[in-house]
Design a protein around this motif. Structure first.
Motif, mmCIF file in Angstrom:
data_model
loop_
_atom_site.group_PDB
_atom_site.id
_atom_site.type_symbol
_atom_site.label_atom_id
_atom_site.label_comp_id
_atom_site.label_asym_id
_atom_site.label_seq_id
_atom_site.Cartn_x
_atom_site.Cartn_y
_atom_site.Cartn_z
ATOM 1 N N GLY A 388 1.210 -0.973 0.071
ATOM 2 C CA GLY A 388 -0.061 0.025 0.326
ATOM 3 C C GLY A 388 0.908 1.666 -0.174
ATOM 4 N N SER A 389 0.184 2.310 0.633
ATOM 5 C CA SER A 389 1.095 2.847 0.780
ATOM 6 C C SER A 389 0.923 4.030 2.225
ATOM 7 N N THR A 415 -3.065 -3.214 -0.186
ATOM 8 C CA THR A 415 -3.998 -3.096 0.544
ATOM 9 C C THR A 415 -3.510 -1.978 1.741
ATOM 10 N N SER A 416 -3.873 -2.239 3.335
ATOM 11 C CA SER A 416 -3.451 -1.028 4.435
ATOM 12 C C SER A 416 -1.745 -0.573 3.893
ATOM 13 N N ASP A 423 -8.587 7.229 2.595
ATOM 14 C CA ASP A 423 -9.473 6.034 2.855
ATOM 15 C C ASP A 423 -7.985 4.808 2.071
ATOM 16 N N PRO A 424 -8.083 3.691 2.097
ATOM 17 C CA PRO A 424 -7.029 3.198 1.464
ATOM 18 C C PRO A 424 -7.053 2.868 0.231
ATOM 19 N N GLU A 445 -7.284 -5.910 -1.366
ATOM 20 C CA GLU A 445 -7.572 -6.184 0.030
ATOM 21 C C GLU A 445 -7.859 -5.254 1.694
ATOM 22 N N ILE A 446 -8.088 -4.438 1.950
ATOM 23 C CA ILE A 446 -8.722 -3.817 2.437
ATOM 24 C C ILE A 446 -7.303 -4.172 3.846
ATOM 25 N N ASP A 447 -8.138 -5.074 4.598
ATOM 26 C CA ASP A 447 -7.299 -6.019 5.770
ATOM 27 C C ASP A 447 -6.565 -6.678 5.294
#
Length: 498
Positions: A388-389, A415-416, A423-424, A445-447
């Motif tokens: 993610g970033s 992802t996050s 907002d991821p 996938e946020i998780d």
């Protein structure tokens, strides 16, 4: 301690003093003398013995008023405030004033240490840890460290760093603690922001190491342009007594020109044209260092614990820097063979042979190097990237992450990664926009935990998984809170065991 007279002399020497203001007059000389036994820029730490600095883009007059309620009598600022103070010291640049007065308050601790400053877009932390391990052997653990990850002022006890390079007041306080603890050497990562906001104004390093340069930290609250970023970075070269340069980096000629302009000795490393040539050997974790002159007596073979040829070059930079401040070849060989760097190319193996690489890669250059290495090592399998970033800073990194993914990966699970107030999924979309290769399978996938578990479960014998950005960090920054997170490395260990 500092007196008002000493403060006047220091500020005048640096052309920073505008005037002193009291309730009855304005003057260019001290209206009275006073001893200050504390300095602070946090109003919660102020009292009658404190010299208070009104600094920061978000400084508000109410902070000064709070300090005055605690007994404060004098403050230092770029403008006078309508408050009941005995004296205001008005300066042209509050951050530069903070730097020069902090070093004086703590009795110039930098003069009592051998200082190594390391800068570059990537590799700073790896070089810092390599160098510390070498110098720990040389000095019997009398080497302090200020890095992006951790800080130690006694050589052995580490705590998490708040900034890559601390604010100048905190920097000199920690230097003074290091001296008090018997440290003889200090290794510092020096960020571009450290020069942008004068955290290291007036500081000269015994050795300055410039590793590489590529666009990063460009955004509304950091650097407006790459030119500004590079200008701030190269101030380390201009403020070092001896410089080490990677021979093939972008804008090498300009950096070399700067060393000649300032009459600063320089040692280069890298290819055959460099002073010291770094040559990978047959074993994937070994390399040779050779020089026709070899004035540092370093010619020989070395082994490291980190994967990737770029880490062999990082090791060479650490060898050169350490040698310039007293280390010998034996300490270099032993130190590199023992040095572990948290979150830097850590490798885990699934029972079927799949490789899982855990790394803090967070921009184009570091991600490209990491993925290129993984692709080279696993040509027959799939390369899966989970990343993610960070939110609310360095927005320009996102397109670069996408570019690197598009150049090497087969699958990207976005992802996050410390999204903070953003907002991821929005961050992921900006990374995805940089992936120009339509053949890359992109998912969201946020998780992050679920993303890692699914990728490890699905990995085949020839596959490689890259967990980028978080490393061993055991927190996730959301809405300005560091919430508990198990860490990429720890999660990978857990899911491999399952």
């Amino acid at each position: 301690m500092l007196t008002l007279t000493q403060i006047q002399q220091i500020l005048e020497k640096e052309n920073l003093l505008r005037e002193f203001i009291t309730p009855t007059r304005w003057t260019l000389t001290v209206p009275f003398d006073k001893n200050f036994h504390k300095i602070a820029y946090d109003s919660r730490e102020a009292d009658a013995d404190t010299l208070f600095f009104c600094k920061g883009n978000n400084f508000q007059q109410r902070y000064l008023e709070q300090a005055l309620e605690k007994g404060l009598t004098c403050y230092l600022a770029e403008q006078p405030y309508e408050v009941a103070a005995e004296a205001a010291i008005i300066v042209t640049d509050i951050r530069k004033a903070l730097a020069v007065l902090s070093m004086a308050f703590y009795d110039y601790p930098q003069r009592k240490l051998k200082l190594i400053g390391i800068t570059g877009t990537k590799g700073k932390t790896t070089v810092a840890y390599f160098t510390k391990q070498i110098l720990d052997i040389t000095t019997n653990q009398k080497t302090a460290l200020l890095s992006t990850l951790n800080t130690t002022v006694d050589g052995v006890t580490f705590f998490k760093s708040k900034l890559t390079t601390p604010e100048s007041l905190d920097l000199y306080r920690m230097m003074a603690e290091a001296v008090e603890n018997g440290m003889t050497h200090l290794i510092m990562e020096v960020s571009s922001q450290a020069y942008k906001v004068a955290r290291v104004y007036g500081l000269t390093f015994d050795v300055g190491v410039f590793l590489n340069i590529s666009p990063d930290h460009i955004g509304p609250i950091e650097h407006p342009t790459f030119e500004d970023y590079f200008y701030c970075k190269r101030q380390l070269v201009a403020n070092s007594r001896q410089v080490i340069l990677q021979h093939e980096i972008d804008h090498f000629d300009l950096l070399l020109e700067l060393t000649k302009q300032k009459n600063i000795p320089v040692i280069t490393y890298g290819n055959q044209q460099a002073d010291y040539c770094v040559q990978p050997l047959a074993h994937p974790l070994t390399f040779s260092l050779t020089s026709s002159a070899d004035r540092l007596t370093l010619n020989g073979q070395y082994e490291i614990l980190l994967a990737g040829d770029f880490n062999k070059e990082n090791a060479a930079a650490a060898l050169l820097a350490s040698a310039l401040v007293g280390a010998d070849q034996k300490a270099g060989q032993q130190g590199l063979a023992e040095a572990l760097v948290p979150g830097r190319m850590n490798l885990l193996l699934k029972s079927n042979g799949a490789h899982i690489y855990v790394d803090y890669a967070h921009n184009y250059l570091s991600m490209k190097s990491l993925l290129a290495f993984a692709k080279e090592q696993h040509p027959a399998g799939a390369l899966v990237v989970i990343t993610g970033s960070t939110g609310n800073k360095a927005e320009s990194r996102r397109a670069g992450l996408g570019q690197a993914i598009g150049e090497y990966a087969n699958t990207a699970i976005l992802t996050s990664d410390d999204p903070n107030f953003e907002d991821p999924q929005k961050i992921a979309a900006e990374i995805q926009a940089g992936i120009k290769n339509p053949q890359v399978d992109v998912r969201f996938e946020i998780d992050r935990k679920k993303a890692i578990q699914a990728a490890i479960q699905a990995a085949g014998p020839n596959d490689a998984i890259v967990l980028a950005g978080k490393g061993t960090d055991q927190y996730m920054t959301i809405n300005d809170e560091n919430l508990p997170y198990e860490g990429d490395y720890q999660l990978a260990e857990k899911f491999i065991a399952l």
